[in-house]
Design an enzyme around this catalytic site. Structure first.
Site, PDB file in Angstrom:
ATOM      1  N   HIS A 155      -6.822  -4.497  -1.675  1.00 13.56           N
ATOM      2  CA  HIS A 155      -6.023  -5.722  -1.600  1.00 13.56           C
ATOM      3  C   HIS A 155      -6.196  -6.578  -2.838  1.00 13.56           C
ATOM      4  CE1 HIS A 155      -6.791  -4.536   2.592  1.00 13.56           C
ATOM      5  NE2 HIS A 155      -5.527  -4.853   2.740  1.00 13.56           N
ATOM      6  N   HIS A 198       0.821  -1.214   0.000  1.00 14.05           N
ATOM      7  CA  HIS A 198       0.000   0.000   0.000  1.00 14.05           C
ATOM      8  C   HIS A 198       0.857   1.266   0.000  1.00 14.05           C
ATOM      9  CE1 HIS A 198      -3.337  -2.592   0.757  1.00 14.05           C
ATOM     10  NE2 HIS A 198      -2.926  -2.934   1.960  1.00 14.05           N
TER      11      HIS A 198
END
Ligand SMILES: Nc1ncnc2c1ncn2[C@@H]1O[C@H](COP(=O)(O)OP(=O)(O)O)[C@@H](O)[C@H]1O
Ligand SMILES: Nc1ncnc2c1ncn2[C@@H]1O[C@H](COP(=O)(O)OP(=O)(O)O)[C@@H](O)[C@H]1O
Ligand SMILES: [Mg+2]
Ligand SMILES: [Mg+2]
Ligand SMILES: [Mg+2]
Ligand SMILES: [Mg+2]
Lengths: 212, 317, 317, 212
Positions: B204, B42
């Site tokens: 994700h 991320h």
């Protein structure tokens, strides 16, 4: 009746299964999750196998607790705390035992479910690990009550586990990552329920081998 | 990855020896400490938000996998100064369980720990019977504002309260045009053809809530904004912070094109944009896509939003 | 595009009414003014570098096309305070001719104008008989450092001199893994298969100097760094600023992976990295790729590099 | 001999050609440049056509100068200042003329080359606009010297221009964006030389039409 060596065998066989089914579990998780369940479980059990020799001398409860702690600290994600708690609670349930009676084994399974539910706050029918685990334990209890051997009971248990896996295809996920998909989660089997079915498969294989 | 950030920015972050934890290069600061983290992939989240005015530590798991409790525990111990630690957790079953276990362990060691759970993603139905919404890019505003509050010397309760206030007022929704590939898996999390898009994606690589034929940038923004604005009430004259967050492989130019429409829609509703953030804040490896986040502001939030922050991934001069 | 940046960041930039020019939101500052620009598609360059400590105006042409002299002239007139204007031009025939025409027009109107030409791209042979090297990501360091010098109240000659010093000490080379598509053209500037890369690319989607089978991140960095280090002499103990610049569609994670190797190589040569910048600074629309820039520093450059800057695309707190 | 209406015709025909060959010129520029030459030239001449009516009443020199200024302020890139300077210098060369003699036309071309060289600092053989322009003008001069008409001379001029375009395929670029490619620029024809060849084609078509 299960000895310490049976328990160690069970752990080794299950670890092999996680390595073997790594891709399969990951594929299921890609469909409705984030595609790492096989990676997570195989990473965790690889660590378990590496560190297991250090507790060979310990009692069954210590061994199970150690497995749980290793899983908690190497798996991460949802399955780490869930499988970790299951093993830790199973260990605590058989504290001080040198061998496990059928009652001990059933208690250990029940406590493992309790550990998973304490952490995960899920019940049956939410498309989780529990959907293969709870029916499997129910079947084992019923078979033992019917006077079957643990080996026979585990055959029934595994069957119930796989039925539970099939059942997960028909329901919407309301816990875990798959819940974000809503309706779109229908039609796919739950990766965690699948990895849990292999738990009963591994236990059955050990029981068949030692013929208990 | 952690090594990469430390090598690049040693003036901001240091690695906690032996752990996948980044802490401030200037070490413990005498205040409530903020710890966050999650799976890797991320970037700049979360290590890139460690520094003045934001986090004190970030814990990194494997790619898209929550870190384990022992790692989180070490982070807590490394930054606690006796004034307590706030854990900022994104609402994923895995993150919650792992961070909660860490909190229990830290409390057993006598450290005061509080937790907040971010859940800004309106793509996901919020219901008592589900795990609720995901925490996504809006989490960055929680880091920013709670971090600024902690920097003022506020108590753990106060820092937690302001974090909750941000969480109550922040909403996000995202879209993907090209899925991402987790390196260890080697193939994308879902398949999209050139002329399709996936709406309501998480961070994700999970599939989203709906797949549609590709639309224009404006149409996409209309859809996302409708979902966001349906979810939180605005009055004429309200003020917001907006974040147009890139998923990783989306160039700045495209994010600005999205923002153009966001501005138009807000102006049309009489909502004032107090401050806009455009760029990669909470990415999904190499996904092509973006999310829109709106944070409803009041005077307190505005002041804290503008307070100085100096981190790798978020700076307010 | 300009509109997008102004809409998003009105606290930083304003549009010069009727022109494709962004100027500081706080308008004229009483100092030497810096004007730069070029084609669009390089966001955050150049409008994203308008603000405290960097540019006073940025002029935007069509995508990848130099702006025209009349636009540059208006920018010059808008920011000049009588202390002179420095034009920072990237070395492209088009940019040079258009900015030079603007300079001539401005001088005819009595404005003192100086120009510098950045040419940091070592992919291109520098020779008296060619147009010389291209100006690429290293240009951002020129904006930063000359901008900081101007902010101190230095004269036009002094600001030009420090810009020249940066130009003399900065080198860049880039690689593309996926070409970019100019929207008006609708097809990529060159074709690359999945397992090929293009080395020595520019920032306008032009083909590079060499095509090779795809290599590992480390091998790519080895190649780029060799070219850069062959081109400028370093002594043990020298200090540099490094920029790992994303071409647009390259996620932060991948840029950090590249930087890891850059750090290793520099450490191996006894060169100290004073400061590293990782991110999208000078993009090529949606190209997947990156460039590595090294700027050799001395005390003066170090101080100016760290001086405060507050712009959309580059902040130094 | 060319009248103002011939000059306006020439501009219109050339603008049409730029619109028509937009993609072709862009393709050549994609191979060795940044893929915008057709876009740039057609944008510029579209603007010329839009603004031309405003100078219909002016003299030829004013018209040419205006075309140059419009190009400079709408094309950008390298071709904007180059074509812009060419038209502005051509205009300056025929200051005050109501019609253009053959000598005037040749002078205008020569001055246009001068404008391009002043801005671009290139010479023949560098794979630029000049490689079709200079040979074309040479051929025109030779044909006029041989007593041919301007229409005939422009046929020869256009031919020489296209030969020049062909020649650009054989050389390395040392000016402009294509120079960054070094050896890799060989084998490709230069977009600017190509757009310049259309200048002579357009001029020829006007001359043929009016029969001068
Ligand atoms: N609350 C819960 N209770 C029981 N099992 C759960 C719960 N949440 C998720 N699971 C199980 O975890 C599995 C996913 O594990 P894994 O992919 O390793 O973690 P993550 O979802 O964090 O990536 C799911 O398939 C589901 O069976
Ligand atoms: N110095 C120069 N002198 C003459 N012509 C040049 C010069 N540099 C470039 N050119 C011409 O310009 C053409 C490219 O124009 P264009 O694509 O519109 O601009 P840019 O290169 O800025 O994108 C080249 O094909 C070449 O013929
Ligand atoms: Mg998973
Ligand atoms: Mg996961
Ligand atoms: Mg161009
Ligand atoms: Mg071009």
């Amino acid at each position: 009746m299960a000895t310490k060596s049976d328990v160690l065998d069970f752990i080794r066989i299950y670890a092999d299964k996680m390595a073997e089914h790594r891709q399969e579990l990951t594929d299921y998780d890609q469909a409705i999750g984030d595609g790492d369940h096989g990676i997570n479980m195989s990473r965790g059990f690889k660590a378990v196998i590496e560190k297991l020799p250090a507790v060979y001398e310990k009692n069954i409860d210590e061994i199970l607790k150690t497995v749980g702690m290793i899983l908690v600290s190497t798996v991460g994600g949802a399955s780490g705390p869930l499988y970790g708690s299951a093993f830790m609670k199973a260990g605590a349930a058989v504290k001080g035992k040198g061998e496990l009676s059928n009652e001990d084994i059933i208690l250990a399974f029940d406590e493992a479910v309790g550990g998973i539910q304490f952490r995960g706050k899920a019940v049956e029918g939410e498309k989780t690990i529990l959907d293969s685990m709870i029916p499997a334990i129910k079947a084992i209890k019923a078979s033992i009550a019917d006077g079957k051997s643990m080996a026979e009971a585990l055959v029934d248990g595994e069957k119930a586990a796989w039925d539970g896996v099939e059942y997960t295809k028909t329901i919407i996920a309301t816990k875990g990552r798959a819940s974000y998909l809503g309706e779109r989660s229908i039609g796919h089997q739950d990766p965690g329920a699948t990895s849990m079915a292999y738990v009963f498969q591994a236990a059955k294989e050990v029981a068949e081998k030692v013929g208990c | 990855m952690l090594e990469g950030i430390v090598l690049a920015h040693p003036e901001y972050v240091a690695r906690l020896e032996g752990f996948d934890v980044l802490i401030r290069a200037d070490k413990k600061i005498n205040k409530v400490a903020l710890v966050s983290g999650g799976g890797s992939g991320h970037e700049p989240a979360h290590g890139g938000f460690v520094g003045t005015g934001m986090l004190d530590a970030a814990v990194a798991g494997s790619v898209f996998t929550s870190p384990t409790p022992d790692q989180v525990l070490e982070a807590i111990k490394a930054v606690d100064t006796g004034q307590g630690v706030l854990l900022v957790i994104k609402n994923y079953t895995g993150d919650i369980m792992n961070f909660e276990m860490a909190a229990e362990l830290a409390e057993a060691e006598g450290i005061e720990v509080a937790t907040v759970v971010t859940n800004d993603d309106v793509a996901v139905e919020d219901s008592l019977y589900t795990t609720g919404r995901r925490g996504v890019a809006g989490t960055v505003f929680v880091h920013k504002i709670a971090g600024a509050r902690a920097e003022t010397g506020a108590s753990l309760d106060e820092v937690k309260a302001i974090a909750q206030k941000v969480i109550a007022n922040v909403r996000t929704m995202g879209v993907a045009l090209k899925p991402c590939t987790v390196p260890a898996v080697g193939k994308p999390g879902f398949e999209l053809s050139e002329d399709e898009m996936e709406l309501g994606i998480g961070i994700h690589g999970e599939p989203g809530i709906e797949r549609k034929p590709l639309q224009t940038a404006d149409e996409i923004v209309d859809y996302l904004m409708k979902r966001i604005l349906n979810d939180i009430e605005f009055q004429v004259g309200d003020e917001v912070a907006a974040m147009i967050n890139g998923a990783g492989a989306t160039p700045p130019m495209e994010l600005y094109i999205l923002n153009r429409r966001v501005s138009q829609i807000l102006a049309g509703k009489g909502i004032r944009v107090f401050k806009t953030f455009v760029g990669n804040y909470m990415t999904s490896i190499d996904m092509a896509g973006a999310s829109i986040t709106l944070l409803k502001l009041d005077d307190e939030l505005k002041e804290l939003l503008l307070a100085q922050a100096d981190t790798v991934g978020f700076k307010m001069c």
